[in-house]
Scaffold this motif. Structure first.
Motif, short mmCIF file in Angstrom:
data_model
loop_
_atom_site.label_atom_id
_atom_site.label_comp_id
_atom_site.label_asym_id
_atom_site.label_seq_id
_atom_site.Cartn_x
_atom_site.Cartn_y
_atom_site.Cartn_z
N THR A 29 0.83 -1.20 0.00
CA THR A 29 0.00 0.00 0.00
C THR A 29 0.87 1.25 0.00
O THR A 29 0.58 2.22 -0.70
CB THR A 29 -0.95 0.00 1.21
N GLU A 30 1.94 1.24 0.77
CA GLU A 30 2.84 2.39 0.83
C GLU A 30 3.66 2.56 -0.45
O GLU A 30 3.97 3.67 -0.85
CB GLU A 30 3.79 2.26 2.02
N TYR A 31 4.05 1.47 -1.06
CA TYR A 31 4.91 1.50 -2.25
C TYR A 31 4.28 0.68 -3.38
O TYR A 31 4.82 -0.34 -3.80
CB TYR A 31 6.29 0.92 -1.91
N PRO A 32 3.13 1.11 -3.92
CA PRO A 32 2.42 0.29 -4.91
C PRO A 32 3.15 0.12 -6.24
O PRO A 32 2.86 -0.82 -6.98
CB PRO A 32 1.09 1.04 -5.09
N ASP A 33 4.07 1.00 -6.57
CA ASP A 33 4.78 0.92 -7.84
C ASP A 33 6.05 0.07 -7.78
O ASP A 33 6.71 -0.12 -8.80
CB ASP A 33 5.12 2.32 -8.36
N THR A 34 6.40 -0.43 -6.61
CA THR A 34 7.58 -1.27 -6.46
C THR A 34 7.41 -2.53 -7.29
O THR A 34 6.35 -3.15 -7.30
CB THR A 34 7.79 -1.64 -4.98
N LYS A 35 8.47 -2.92 -7.98
CA LYS A 35 8.43 -4.14 -8.79
C LYS A 35 8.79 -5.34 -7.93
O LYS A 35 9.78 -5.34 -7.21
CB LYS A 35 9.39 -4.05 -9.98
N LEU A 36 7.99 -6.37 -8.00
CA LEU A 36 8.20 -7.60 -7.26
C LEU A 36 8.38 -8.75 -8.25
O LEU A 36 7.99 -8.65 -9.40
CB LEU A 36 7.00 -7.90 -6.35
N GLY A 37 8.95 -9.84 -7.77
CA GLY A 37 9.13 -11.02 -8.59
C GLY A 37 8.95 -12.27 -7.74
O GLY A 37 8.86 -12.21 -6.51
N ALA A 41 3.72 -4.01 -6.85
CA ALA A 41 3.26 -4.38 -5.50
C ALA A 41 1.77 -4.12 -5.35
O ALA A 41 1.06 -4.89 -4.69
CB ALA A 41 4.04 -3.61 -4.45
N GLY A 42 1.28 -3.05 -5.97
CA GLY A 42 -0.16 -2.76 -5.91
C GLY A 42 -0.99 -3.86 -6.54
O GLY A 42 -2.03 -4.25 -6.01
N ALA A 43 -0.52 -4.39 -7.67
CA ALA A 43 -1.24 -5.49 -8.32
C ALA A 43 -1.12 -6.76 -7.48
O ALA A 43 -2.09 -7.53 -7.37
CB ALA A 43 -0.67 -5.72 -9.72
N ALA A 44 0.03 -6.98 -6.89
CA ALA A 44 0.25 -8.20 -6.09
C ALA A 44 -0.71 -8.28 -4.92
O ALA A 44 -1.32 -9.33 -4.68
CB ALA A 44 1.70 -8.24 -5.59
N ILE A 45 -0.88 -7.18 -4.19
CA ILE A 45 -1.75 -7.23 -3.01
C ILE A 45 -3.20 -7.44 -3.44
O ILE A 45 -3.97 -8.14 -2.77
CB ILE A 45 -1.57 -6.01 -2.08
#
Length: 181
Positions: free
Chosen positions: A98-106, A117-121
């Motif tokens: 929520t705080e960092y929704p644009d962070t890229k995760l893998g 991160a926004g899509a992941a949650i």
């Protein structure tokens, strides 16, 4: 172990296991998976919240997610034990996403697959909601949802409305403790 470290709404000890169950796991794989996710997201959360507020969120979310699981099991009349840190970890994940929704995760074994991160949650909460509605028994989906809601709520309201208002209470407590000596 069953008395204090497994959360169950029908237990003779209903309160302590709500916290202590976050420190027990079904298997080594369960423990390692939870600790990997916690390690992956805790750095960002500790950097933003600080150590004290991170611990407060983590422990509070552990109790809240256990309570959410209690409610779900009671309402659906499902027996069963709950244990593991995943509800509290979902709070950390919810907070960071929520705080960092644009962070890229893998994903660890699929490094070429990245997502925000926004899509992941949203996907995780969606899967856990489906798990609750469809009665899936793979995970404690109700605890995951309770933890995620706690973390997302903390991102929006926790620091301003809760954490910053603890100072008067702490000041009163320290005065009270000092006057007893």
């Amino acid at each position: 172990m069953l008395k204090y470290f497994c959360s169950n709404p029908g237990s003779a000890q209903p309160c302590w296991p709500m916290l202590l169950s976050t420190f027990s796991h079904y298997s080594l794989f369960h423990l390692l998976a939870n600790m990997y996710v916690l390690h992956s997201f805790s750095t960002g959360a500790v950097a933003t919240l600080g150590k004290e507020q991170f611990l407060a969120l983590y422990l509070s979310a552990g109790v809240i997610s256990s309570f959410t699981s209690y409610l779900y099991k009671t309402l659906t009349k499902q027996p069963g034990l709950s244990l593991g840190a995943s509800g509290a970890i979902m709070a950390i994940l919810g907070y960071v996403c929520t705080e960092y929704p644009d962070t890229k995760l893998g994903i660890i074994l699929l490094p070429f697959l990245t997502f925000s991160a926004g899509a992941a949650i949203k996907v995780i909460v969606g899967l856990d909601t489906a798990g609750v509605l469809l009665g899936w028994k793979i995970f404690d989906h109700a605890a995951h949802l309770g933890g995620a809601a706690c973390g997302i709520g903390w991102a929006y309201w926790g620091n301003e409305r809760l954490w910053q208002k603890r100072d008067p209470i702490l000041h009163y407590w320290h005065e009270f403790r000092g006057s007893i000596k």
